[in-house]
Design a protein around this motif. Structure first.
Motif, mmCIF file in Angstrom:
data_model
loop_
_atom_site.group_PDB
_atom_site.id
_atom_site.type_symbol
_atom_site.label_atom_id
_atom_site.label_comp_id
_atom_site.label_asym_id
_atom_site.label_seq_id
_atom_site.Cartn_x
_atom_site.Cartn_y
_atom_site.Cartn_z
ATOM 1 N N PHE A 81 0.394 -9.489 1.091
ATOM 2 C CA PHE A 81 1.268 -10.511 0.533
ATOM 3 C C PHE A 81 1.996 -9.889 -0.640
ATOM 4 C CE2 PHE A 81 2.385 -14.076 -2.138
ATOM 5 C CZ PHE A 81 2.763 -15.037 -1.227
ATOM 6 N N ALA A 82 3.323 -9.954 -0.646
ATOM 7 C CA ALA A 82 4.115 -9.413 -1.752
ATOM 8 C C ALA A 82 5.432 -10.165 -1.863
ATOM 9 C CB ALA A 82 4.393 -7.929 -1.532
ATOM 10 N N GLN A 83 5.861 -10.393 -3.065
ATOM 11 C CA GLN A 83 7.136 -11.052 -3.346
ATOM 12 C C GLN A 83 7.279 -12.378 -2.601
ATOM 13 O OE1 GLN A 83 9.880 -7.938 -2.340
ATOM 14 N NE2 GLN A 83 9.442 -6.815 -4.210
ATOM 15 N N GLY A 84 6.171 -13.110 -2.500
ATOM 16 C CA GLY A 84 6.186 -14.417 -1.857
ATOM 17 C C GLY A 84 6.233 -14.381 -0.340
ATOM 18 N N LYS A 85 5.998 -13.206 0.258
ATOM 19 C CA LYS A 85 6.082 -13.057 1.716
ATOM 20 C C LYS A 85 4.832 -12.375 2.259
ATOM 21 C CE LYS A 85 11.032 -12.573 1.250
ATOM 22 N NZ LYS A 85 12.096 -11.622 1.088
ATOM 23 N N ILE A 86 4.560 -12.633 3.532
ATOM 24 C CA ILE A 86 3.404 -12.049 4.214
ATOM 25 C C ILE A 86 3.899 -10.965 5.162
ATOM 26 C CG2 ILE A 86 1.466 -12.512 5.763
ATOM 27 C CD1 ILE A 86 1.554 -15.436 4.657
ATOM 28 N N PHE A 87 3.216 -9.807 5.124
ATOM 29 C CA PHE A 87 3.616 -8.676 5.951
ATOM 30 C C PHE A 87 2.438 -8.148 6.761
ATOM 31 C CE2 PHE A 87 6.366 -8.651 2.203
ATOM 32 C CZ PHE A 87 7.617 -8.636 2.802
ATOM 33 N N LEU A 88 2.771 -7.466 7.853
ATOM 34 C CA LEU A 88 1.783 -6.898 8.762
ATOM 35 C C LEU A 88 2.325 -5.563 9.259
ATOM 36 C CD1 LEU A 88 -0.895 -7.782 10.168
ATOM 37 C CD2 LEU A 88 0.503 -8.818 11.928
ATOM 38 N N ARG A 89 1.416 -4.599 9.445
ATOM 39 C CA ARG A 89 1.855 -3.283 9.917
ATOM 40 C C ARG A 89 0.731 -2.648 10.718
ATOM 41 N NH1 ARG A 89 4.541 1.090 5.829
ATOM 42 N NH2 ARG A 89 5.981 1.935 7.355
ATOM 43 N N LYS A 90 1.058 -2.103 11.894
ATOM 44 C CA LYS A 90 0.061 -1.518 12.787
ATOM 45 C C LYS A 90 -0.482 -0.199 12.247
ATOM 46 C CE LYS A 90 -1.639 -1.326 17.193
ATOM 47 N NZ LYS A 90 -2.380 -2.339 17.848
ATOM 48 N N THR A 91 0.390 0.705 11.832
ATOM 49 C CA THR A 91 -0.004 2.014 11.286
ATOM 50 C C THR A 91 0.906 2.352 10.109
ATOM 51 O OG1 THR A 91 1.526 3.283 12.670
ATOM 52 C CG2 THR A 91 -0.659 2.835 13.604
ATOM 53 N N GLU A 92 0.623 3.486 9.470
ATOM 54 C CA GLU A 92 1.455 3.918 8.345
ATOM 55 C C GLU A 92 2.900 4.166 8.770
ATOM 56 O OE1 GLU A 92 -1.501 5.346 9.055
ATOM 57 O OE2 GLU A 92 -2.697 5.313 7.234
ATOM 58 N N ASP A 93 3.103 4.591 10.031
ATOM 59 C CA ASP A 93 4.430 4.955 10.522
ATOM 60 C C ASP A 93 5.153 3.839 11.275
ATOM 61 O OD1 ASP A 93 3.889 7.508 9.531
ATOM 62 O OD2 ASP A 93 2.994 8.138 11.428
ATOM 63 N N SER A 94 4.471 2.755 11.548
ATOM 64 C CA SER A 94 5.087 1.697 12.353
ATOM 65 C C SER A 94 5.966 0.784 11.499
ATOM 66 C CB SER A 94 4.017 0.883 13.075
ATOM 67 O OG SER A 94 3.182 0.241 12.139
ATOM 68 N N LYS A 95 6.733 -0.023 12.189
ATOM 69 C CA LYS A 95 7.658 -0.960 11.550
ATOM 70 C C LYS A 95 6.878 -2.069 10.821
ATOM 71 C CE LYS A 95 10.955 -4.420 12.998
ATOM 72 N NZ LYS A 95 11.516 -5.084 14.151
ATOM 73 N N ILE A 96 7.376 -2.469 9.653
ATOM 74 C CA ILE A 96 6.771 -3.569 8.899
ATOM 75 C C ILE A 96 7.272 -4.882 9.492
ATOM 76 C CG2 ILE A 96 6.651 -4.728 6.667
ATOM 77 C CD1 ILE A 96 6.959 -1.957 5.371
ATOM 78 N N ILE A 97 6.345 -5.796 9.741
ATOM 79 C CA ILE A 97 6.670 -7.100 10.329
ATOM 80 C C ILE A 97 6.467 -8.171 9.256
ATOM 81 C CG2 ILE A 97 6.029 -8.780 12.096
ATOM 82 C CD1 ILE A 97 4.780 -6.292 13.603
ATOM 83 N N GLN A 98 7.481 -8.979 9.018
ATOM 84 C CA GLN A 98 7.319 -10.111 8.108
ATOM 85 C C GLN A 98 6.827 -11.299 8.921
ATOM 86 O OE1 GLN A 98 10.702 -11.256 5.731
ATOM 87 N NE2 GLN A 98 9.683 -13.116 5.032
ATOM 88 N N VAL A 99 5.718 -11.867 8.498
ATOM 89 C CA VAL A 99 5.138 -13.020 9.186
ATOM 90 C C VAL A 99 5.668 -14.281 8.521
ATOM 91 C CG1 VAL A 99 2.993 -14.174 9.849
ATOM 92 C CG2 VAL A 99 3.072 -11.676 9.729
ATOM 93 N N ARG A 100 6.574 -14.963 9.216
ATOM 94 C CA ARG A 100 7.185 -16.174 8.648
ATOM 95 C C ARG A 100 6.467 -17.444 9.095
ATOM 96 N NH1 ARG A 100 11.959 -12.893 9.571
ATOM 97 N NH2 ARG A 100 12.990 -12.578 7.575
#
Length: 112
Positions: A81-100
């Protein structure tokens, strides 16, 4: 900081910090990763680690819990959780997904 006060009656000592602006809060929260804050740093008795967490709305608490559950289920490495948003990421190199919303989590299931 604008306000600092103790909260909770459950035997745990909790302190709530309220910041005047978002930038200062985010800076403070990011600095916690560089070194642990202890009661000794704040000139309080003892040397206990102080844990910092964002205060989430009830809706975001639930969504963040569902995100962490999905992270374990689908073997993702990161959920935060950062800047009022929730994020998810599979690996260090994968795309960051914002969970809305929950639909975002359901779409992850379909992709795996």
């Amino acid at each position: 900081m604008e306000k600092c006060y103790q909260i909770g009656n459950n035997g745990k000592k909790q302190i709530k910090l309220v910041f005047r602006d978002k930038e200062k809060k985010e800076l403070f929260m990011s600095k916690r990763k560089e070194s642990q804050i202890t009661t000794k740093n704040l000139k309080l008795t003892g040397d206990s680690i102080i844990y910092l967490n964002h205060e989430l709305t009830r809706q975001n608490q639930l969504l963040f819990k569902l995100t962490r559950d999905k992270k374990r289920e689908l073997q993702y490495k990161f959920a935060w959780f950062a800047q009022g948003k929730i994020f998810l990421r599979k690996t260090e190199d994968s795309k960051i997904i914002q969970v809305r919303d929950e639909a975002t989590l359901q779409n992850l299931e379909q992709k795996n």
